[in-house]
Design a protein around this motif. Structure first.
Motif, mmCIF file in Angstrom:
data_model
loop_
_atom_site.group_PDB
_atom_site.id
_atom_site.type_symbol
_atom_site.label_atom_id
_atom_site.label_comp_id
_atom_site.label_asym_id
_atom_site.label_seq_id
_atom_site.Cartn_x
_atom_site.Cartn_y
_atom_site.Cartn_z
ATOM 1 N N PHE A 250 12.042 0.859 0.268
ATOM 2 C CA PHE A 250 11.679 2.205 0.686
ATOM 3 C C PHE A 250 10.161 2.398 0.623
ATOM 4 O O PHE A 250 9.475 1.771 -0.194
ATOM 5 N N TRP B 171 13.037 -0.299 5.160
ATOM 6 C CA TRP B 171 13.397 1.012 5.693
ATOM 7 C C TRP B 171 12.130 1.777 6.065
ATOM 8 O O TRP B 171 11.353 2.155 5.200
ATOM 9 N N THR B 172 11.931 2.003 7.353
ATOM 10 C CA THR B 172 10.711 2.676 7.824
ATOM 11 C C THR B 172 11.025 3.958 8.592
ATOM 12 O O THR B 172 10.223 4.412 9.405
ATOM 13 N N TYR C 30 16.657 6.835 -4.671
ATOM 14 C CA TYR C 30 17.237 5.493 -4.557
ATOM 15 C C TYR C 30 17.323 4.843 -5.938
ATOM 16 O O TYR C 30 16.945 5.432 -6.949
ATOM 17 N N HIS D 15 13.570 8.734 2.052
ATOM 18 C CA HIS D 15 13.133 7.670 1.136
ATOM 19 C C HIS D 15 13.142 8.169 -0.315
ATOM 20 O O HIS D 15 12.221 7.882 -1.092
ATOM 21 N N GLU E 196 7.088 4.189 -0.625
ATOM 22 C CA GLU E 196 6.831 4.989 -1.824
ATOM 23 C C GLU E 196 5.738 6.032 -1.610
ATOM 24 O O GLU E 196 5.683 7.025 -2.338
ATOM 25 N N ILE F 14 5.124 8.179 1.008
ATOM 26 C CA ILE F 14 5.517 8.839 2.261
ATOM 27 C C ILE F 14 4.429 9.776 2.786
ATOM 28 O O ILE F 14 4.056 9.733 3.964
#
Length: 273
Positions: free
Chosen positions: A162, A7-8, A150, A147, A164, A166
């Protein structure tokens, strides 16, 4: 080989000069806009005074935002925020709690009922909660774009990896991905959409708003029971939850579920009399 989704997604949709338009805020706004339109149709169906609707929107927005922010600060990090009260105002940095938002709405509707409609709080809630499941689902999709929130690592094929780091990634650093993890934002979002569909069916097809408290009770059970079970798959939000049998989200969900059951039973008993 373990399949997974990398997931980007960028939490920021676009920039307007120094202003960031983030997916989370957009999802929140879209949810409220659609919710307003649904309640507007309900108002027309029942031929209710239009000024009540405008005031309901204001009370709900204020109750949701203020309650969700204070809920996050006081439920999860009270020591830090009580020592640094100015930080409570920095809502743009994230940190909203759904349980706090629910409590905020309850308080707001208390004043709305007293000052505006002069009807019972349950009368208002039976109408207000009909689109609320949709709003809650949109917020969880916003969490997915951020993100955040979750679950534990999983070897299921729909596990998400995800980012981590960000903040650092947004500044040009290489992304650091989590292990394939449960996309609990999607799990919750789907459960909330199901609750939304049930509440819509109860209102429009069964005229359940005539049984005071029934729709509200069903909503409380649908939202908070699903939240309770999905929390078993989530990572803890705060360190103090590590040694708890049930985490904070689950403990806060229990009274809402019990209240929902009570309202449903109460409404059905009144109907059968």
């Amino acid at each position: 080989m373990i399949l997974s989704v990398t997931w980007t997604a960028d939490p920021t949709l676009f920039h307007l000069g120094p202003l960031q338009v983030r997916w989370y805020g957009l999802m929140f706004a879209i949810g409220f806009l659609i919710g307003y339109r649904i309640v507007e149709k309900m108002w027309k169906k029942e031929d209710l005074p239009s000024p009540w609707l405008d005031k309901l929107f204001i009370y709900t927005i204020l109750g949701t935002v203020i309650g969700a922010r204070l809920g996050h600060c006081l439920f999860y990090s009270p020591g830090y925020y009580l020592a640094n009260p100015v930080e409570i105002l920095k809502i743009w940095e994230g940190g909203l709690a759904s349980h706090g938002g629910t409590l905020g709405i309850i308080i707001a509707i208390y004043f709305y009922s007293k000052r505006v409609t002069h009807k019972s709080m349950l009368w208002t809630f039976d109408r207000l909660v009909v689109p609320t499941g949709l709003v809650a689902a949109m917020i969880r999709f916003g969490n997915l774009m951020n993100h955040e929130i979750y679950g534990h690592a999983t070897d299921l094929p729909w596990g998400f990896r995800f980012i981590e780091n960000i903040s650092a990634w947004k500044k040009g650093a290489e992304p650091i991905f989590s292990l394939p993890s449960h996309p609990t934002q999607l799990y919750e979002g789907i459960c909330y959409l199901i609750t939304f569909a049930v509440c819509m069916w109860l209102y429009w097809k069964k005229d359940a708003y005539k049984k005071e408290g029934l729709i509200f009770g069903v909503f409380m059970i649908g939202i908070f029971l699903s939240r309770f079970f999905i929390e078993f798959l989530k990572n803890n939000q705060e360190e103090f939850e590590a040694n708890m049998v049930l985490n904070m989200g689950q403990l806060l969900s229990i009274p809402f579920v019990l209240a929902g059951v009570w309202f449903v039973v109460r409404a059905l008993r009144k109907t059968n009399k």
